[in-house]
Design an enzyme around this catalytic site. Structure first.
Site, short mmCIF file in Angstrom:
data_model
loop_
_atom_site.label_atom_id
_atom_site.label_comp_id
_atom_site.label_asym_id
_atom_site.label_seq_id
_atom_site.Cartn_x
_atom_site.Cartn_y
_atom_site.Cartn_z
N SER A 103 0.86 -1.19 0.00
CA SER A 103 0.00 0.00 0.00
C SER A 103 0.90 1.24 0.00
CB SER A 103 -0.92 0.01 1.23
OG SER A 103 -1.86 -1.03 1.14
N LYS A 177 -7.38 1.40 -3.62
CA LYS A 177 -7.12 0.87 -2.28
C LYS A 177 -7.43 1.92 -1.22
CE LYS A 177 -5.62 -1.63 1.14
NZ LYS A 177 -4.27 -2.20 1.27
N LYS A 245 -1.41 4.74 8.39
CA LYS A 245 -0.70 5.16 7.17
C LYS A 245 -1.68 5.34 6.03
CE LYS A 245 0.80 2.18 4.50
NZ LYS A 245 1.43 0.98 3.90
#
Length: 308
Positions: A103, A177, A245
């Site tokens: 990611s 995502k 994050k």
């Protein structure tokens, strides 16, 4: 000739919580897989499944005189992916495709694509959702940013790991995502609020969860994370540090798109509050942040189960 016959070798770089079961599925599907991980013991555990364990990323990419056709990276963040690509660039062969399943930020993925394209190496960003359970079952949702020609070459491989969907050009997988994580992070926080409200109001929170399942409030989050909250089991499927994050990256993407996302800002604040104390805990530990804002309110009486 089928896709598996064309792909002679896969190098899988990063065999941690998610990467190990993903690499294991590729081995079980019959692919020739070499693996590397910063903590060597995590890669070594895959030797019993037939993986060639390499001492370095470059050795995984080019071992026994044979260069990998596909390189898959499953690393912590964009900085680690950048270092990895830079370290293996010299041993990559023209026509190789790098699939980054970490990611990262959309802009980072686009920069990786530009760097690799200059060396005639394909790039696919394919972040996933589904956690360790999905990685083990091969049911991950895989959001793919790729040129159409590159996607056709890697679709069969990605299908071993889950359900891939091409959502656009390189970088768009990461954007998808972030949309996924926005929904996941927000929904986990809402489930925590619902269960705590049920208990504080005098209802049985487990019964309330059972009662609303199957209705419009049903979700995978209510099923999995709701149960974890009731059990106070915060052993990681995902981790607070990764969710935090992701929330920061969502806010960055929103700023670049000149959007205000007020609910995301609130959710990000909750996850930030847990980062120092419980970075390795499961995402469902969002319940702990909620309880800290409501002294005297606690879901159930079980002891917390937390990673050490």
């Amino acid at each position: 000739m089928n896709d598996q016959a064309r792909v002679k070798k896969i190098a899988f770089l990063g065999t941690g919580l998610m990467g190990a079961p993903m690499a294991r599925r590729l081995l079980a599907a019959g692919y020739d897989v070499s693996v590397w991980n910063r903590t060597a013991s995590k890669a070594q555990a895959l030797a019993i499944d037939g993986a060639l364990v390499a001492a370095s990323p470059s050795a995984a990419v080019s071992s026994k005189g044979q260069a990998a056709d596909i390189i898959i990276t499953m690393l912590e963040a964009g900085g680690a992916v950048n270092q990895m690509i830079t370290s293996i660039l010299a041993v990559l062969v023209e026509g190789t495709i790098v699939i980054d399943m970490s990611s990262t930020q959309q802009a980072e993925a686009q920069e990786f694509d530009r760097l690799l394209a200059a060396h005639k190496i394909g790039f696919v960003d394919a972040p996933v959702s589904g956690g360790v359970v999905g990685a083990e079952a091969g049911s991950l949702a895989i959001m793919v940013g790729a040129r159409a020609s590159d996607y056709l070459q890697v679709e069969a491989i990605l299908s071993v790991l889950g359900r891939p969907t091409r959502v656009g050009e390189p970088g768009c997988g990461q954007l998808a995502k972030l949309c996924n994580q926005l929904i996941v992070g927000g929904t986990i926080s809402i489930v925590a609020e619902a269960l705590l409200l049920a208990q504080r109001g005098g209802a049985d929170p487990a019964a309330v969860r059972a009662a609303i399942r199957g209705g419009f409030a049903e979700s995978r989050i209510l099923e999995v994370h709701g149960q974890r909250m009731l059990e106070r089991n915060f052993m990681p499927g995902g981790q607070i540090k990764s969710q935090t994050k992701d929330m920061e990256n969502i806010l960055l993407a929103a700023a670049l798109a000149d959007l205000q996302l007020p609910i995301t800002e609130l959710v990000a604040r909750a996850y930030r509050s847990l980062l120092a104390s419980h970075p390795l805990a499961d995402h469902s530990a969002a319940l702990l942040a909620l309880e800290s804002r409501n002294p005297g309110s606690r879901l159930g009486s079980l002891e917390n189960i937390l990673p050490k």
